[in-house]
Scaffold this motif. Structure first.
Motif, PDB file in Angstrom:
ATOM      1  N   ALA A   1       0.858  -1.186   0.000  1.00  0.00           N
ATOM      2  CA  ALA A   1       0.000   0.000   0.000  1.00  0.00           C
ATOM      3  C   ALA A   1       0.892   1.234   0.000  1.00  0.00           C
ATOM      4  O   ALA A   1       1.849   1.315   0.777  1.00  0.00           O
ATOM      5  N   VAL A   2       0.564   2.175  -0.871  1.00  0.00           N
ATOM      6  CA  VAL A   2       1.352   3.406  -1.007  1.00  0.00           C
ATOM      7  C   VAL A   2       0.402   4.593  -0.885  1.00  0.00           C
ATOM      8  O   VAL A   2      -0.632   4.618  -1.558  1.00  0.00           O
ATOM      9  N   PRO A   3       0.738   5.569  -0.051  1.00  0.00           N
ATOM     10  CA  PRO A   3      -0.101   6.762  -0.001  1.00  0.00           C
ATOM     11  C   PRO A   3      -0.271   7.353  -1.410  1.00  0.00           C
ATOM     12  O   PRO A   3       0.704   7.458  -2.165  1.00  0.00           O
ATOM     13  N   GLU A   4      -1.501   7.693  -1.744  1.00  0.00           N
ATOM     14  CA  GLU A   4      -1.816   8.159  -3.092  1.00  0.00           C
ATOM     15  C   GLU A   4      -0.899   9.294  -3.547  1.00  0.00           C
ATOM     16  O   GLU A   4      -0.470   9.340  -4.695  1.00  0.00           O
ATOM     17  N   GLY A   5      -0.545  10.188  -2.655  1.00  0.00           N
ATOM     18  CA  GLY A   5       0.326  11.309  -2.995  1.00  0.00           C
ATOM     19  C   GLY A   5       1.770  10.926  -3.243  1.00  0.00           C
ATOM     20  O   GLY A   5       2.565  11.759  -3.687  1.00  0.00           O
ATOM     21  N   ASN A   6       2.135   9.691  -2.957  1.00  0.00           N
ATOM     22  CA  ASN A   6       3.512   9.228  -3.133  1.00  0.00           C
ATOM     23  C   ASN A   6       3.723   8.427  -4.425  1.00  0.00           C
ATOM     24  O   ASN A   6       4.723   7.749  -4.576  1.00  0.00           O
ATOM     25  N   LYS A   7       2.778   8.528  -5.349  1.00  0.00           N
ATOM     26  CA  LYS A   7       2.880   7.739  -6.586  1.00  0.00           C
ATOM     27  C   LYS A   7       4.179   8.027  -7.341  1.00  0.00           C
ATOM     28  O   LYS A   7       4.895   7.099  -7.728  1.00  0.00           O
ATOM     29  N   ASP A   8       4.507   9.287  -7.554  1.00  0.00           N
ATOM     30  CA  ASP A   8       5.730   9.619  -8.285  1.00  0.00           C
ATOM     31  C   ASP A   8       6.978   9.193  -7.529  1.00  0.00           C
ATOM     32  O   ASP A   8       7.931   8.682  -8.119  1.00  0.00           O
ATOM     33  N   ALA A   9       6.968   9.381  -6.205  1.00  0.00           N
ATOM     34  CA  ALA A   9       8.119   8.955  -5.389  1.00  0.00           C
ATOM     35  C   ALA A   9       8.275   7.442  -5.452  1.00  0.00           C
ATOM     36  O   ALA A   9       9.390   6.928  -5.531  1.00  0.00           O
ATOM     37  N   TYR A  10       7.155   6.720  -5.430  1.00  0.00           N
ATOM     38  CA  TYR A  10       7.224   5.258  -5.539  1.00  0.00           C
ATOM     39  C   TYR A  10       7.789   4.847  -6.898  1.00  0.00           C
ATOM     40  O   TYR A  10       8.637   3.974  -6.988  1.00  0.00           O
ATOM     41  N   ARG A  11       7.326   5.496  -7.960  1.00  0.00           N
ATOM     42  CA  ARG A  11       7.832   5.178  -9.296  1.00  0.00           C
ATOM     43  C   ARG A  11       9.344   5.376  -9.356  1.00  0.00           C
ATOM     44  O   ARG A  11      10.060   4.557  -9.933  1.00  0.00           O
ATOM     45  N   GLU A  12       9.834   6.462  -8.765  1.00  0.00           N
ATOM     46  CA  GLU A  12      11.281   6.714  -8.750  1.00  0.00           C
ATOM     47  C   GLU A  12      12.028   5.598  -8.028  1.00  0.00           C
ATOM     48  O   GLU A  12      13.078   5.150  -8.489  1.00  0.00           O
ATOM     49  N   VAL A  13      11.506   5.160  -6.881  1.00  0.00           N
ATOM     50  CA  VAL A  13      12.124   4.072  -6.130  1.00  0.00           C
ATOM     51  C   VAL A  13      12.157   2.804  -6.984  1.00  0.00           C
ATOM     52  O   VAL A  13      13.174   2.111  -7.069  1.00  0.00           O
ATOM     53  N   ALA A  14      11.034   2.494  -7.644  1.00  0.00           N
ATOM     54  CA  ALA A  14      10.957   1.296  -8.471  1.00  0.00           C
ATOM     55  C   ALA A  14      11.949   1.356  -9.627  1.00  0.00           C
ATOM     56  O   ALA A  14      12.596   0.349  -9.956  1.00  0.00           O
ATOM     57  N   GLU A  15      12.093   2.504 -10.237  1.00  0.00           N
ATOM     58  CA  GLU A  15      13.036   2.639 -11.348  1.00  0.00           C
ATOM     59  C   GLU A  15      14.483   2.496 -10.877  1.00  0.00           C
ATOM     60  O   GLU A  15      15.300   1.875 -11.555  1.00  0.00           O
ATOM     61  N   LYS A  16      14.797   3.043  -9.728  1.00  0.00           N
ATOM     62  CA  LYS A  16      16.145   2.894  -9.181  1.00  0.00           C
ATOM     63  C   LYS A  16      16.412   1.434  -8.809  1.00  0.00           C
ATOM     64  O   LYS A  16      17.521   0.926  -8.986  1.00  0.00           O
ATOM     65  N   PHE A  17      15.387   0.756  -8.294  1.00  0.00           N
ATOM     66  CA  PHE A  17      15.530  -0.655  -7.944  1.00  0.00           C
ATOM     67  C   PHE A  17      15.872  -1.467  -9.192  1.00  0.00           C
ATOM     68  O   PHE A  17      16.756  -2.326  -9.161  1.00  0.00           O
ATOM     69  N   TRP A  18      15.202  -1.186 -10.311  1.00  0.00           N
ATOM     70  CA  TRP A  18      15.489  -1.900 -11.549  1.00  0.00           C
ATOM     71  C   TRP A  18      16.948  -1.727 -11.970  1.00  0.00           C
ATOM     72  O   TRP A  18      17.600  -2.678 -12.398  1.00  0.00           O
ATOM     73  N   ASP A  19      17.464  -0.504 -11.846  1.00  0.00           N
ATOM     74  CA  ASP A  19      18.851  -0.253 -12.231  1.00  0.00           C
ATOM     75  C   ASP A  19      19.824  -1.153 -11.478  1.00  0.00           C
ATOM     76  O   ASP A  19      20.905  -1.457 -11.980  1.00  0.00           O
ATOM     77  N   ILE A  20      19.433  -1.578 -10.288  1.00  0.00           N
ATOM     78  CA  ILE A  20      20.307  -2.438  -9.483  1.00  0.00           C
ATOM     79  C   ILE A  20      20.041  -3.914  -9.762  1.00  0.00           C
ATOM     80  O   ILE A  20      20.966  -4.665 -10.068  1.00  0.00           O
ATOM     81  N   VAL A  21      18.781  -4.354  -9.682  1.00  0.00           N
ATOM     82  CA  VAL A  21      18.502  -5.797  -9.791  1.00  0.00           C
ATOM     83  C   VAL A  21      18.841  -6.374 -11.156  1.00  0.00           C
ATOM     84  O   VAL A  21      19.207  -7.542 -11.256  1.00  0.00           O
ATOM     85  N   LYS A  22      18.746  -5.567 -12.213  1.00  0.00           N
ATOM     86  CA  LYS A  22      19.084  -6.098 -13.538  1.00  0.00           C
ATOM     87  C   LYS A  22      20.556  -6.510 -13.596  1.00  0.00           C
ATOM     88  O   LYS A  22      20.914  -7.426 -14.323  1.00  0.00           O
TER      89      LYS A  22
END
Length: 123
Positions: A9-30
């Motif tokens: 669950a992510v606070p609705e106002g944190n959608k962009d911040a969550y997307r940034e976290v997810a994109e940074k995570f991809w840069d590492i796990v790949k």
């Protein structure tokens, strides 16, 4: 193929911040063998009678459900990458505190697990 799945669950106002976290995570796990990452933001999530996504993660008012998964060649790749991933300095740089207190969601309410696909079809 091996899949790791996540619901949170992510606070609705944190959608962009969550997307940034997810994109940074991809840069590492790949770099450790992850084949794909899919992050989905709630669009049509119904309340259940016995259980549902919101109940599973104890969602609070104003939070949206994220349903996500990563794919890997096999479980051995996931297992071999785990310690290396956690020791990667980019994890601390991008995600800060090990307790997740500076993340755009409450990680203590995230559910996750590893799955071996039994049916996988694509068009």
């Amino acid at each position: 193929m091996y899949v790791q799945g996540f619901v949170l669950a992510v606070p609705e106002g944190n959608k962009d911040a969550y997307r940034e976290v997810a994109e940074k995570f991809w840069d590492i796990v790949k770099d450790y063998g992850c084949l794909s990452q899919i992050e989905c933001w709630e669009d049509d999530v119904k309340d259940g009678t016995t259980t549902d996504f919101r109940m599973a993660v104890k969602a609070e008012p104003g939070e949206k459900i994220v349903f996500a998964w990563t794919t890997w060649p096999d479980r051995a790749t996931v297992d071999a990458s785990h310690e290396k991933l956690m020791a990667d300095p980019r994890m601390a740089e991008h995600f800060g505190n090990p307790d997740g207190s500076d993340m755009p969601f409450d990680g203590k309410r995230m559910i996750f697990g590893g799955f071996e696909p039994i049916v996988w079809k694509e068009a």
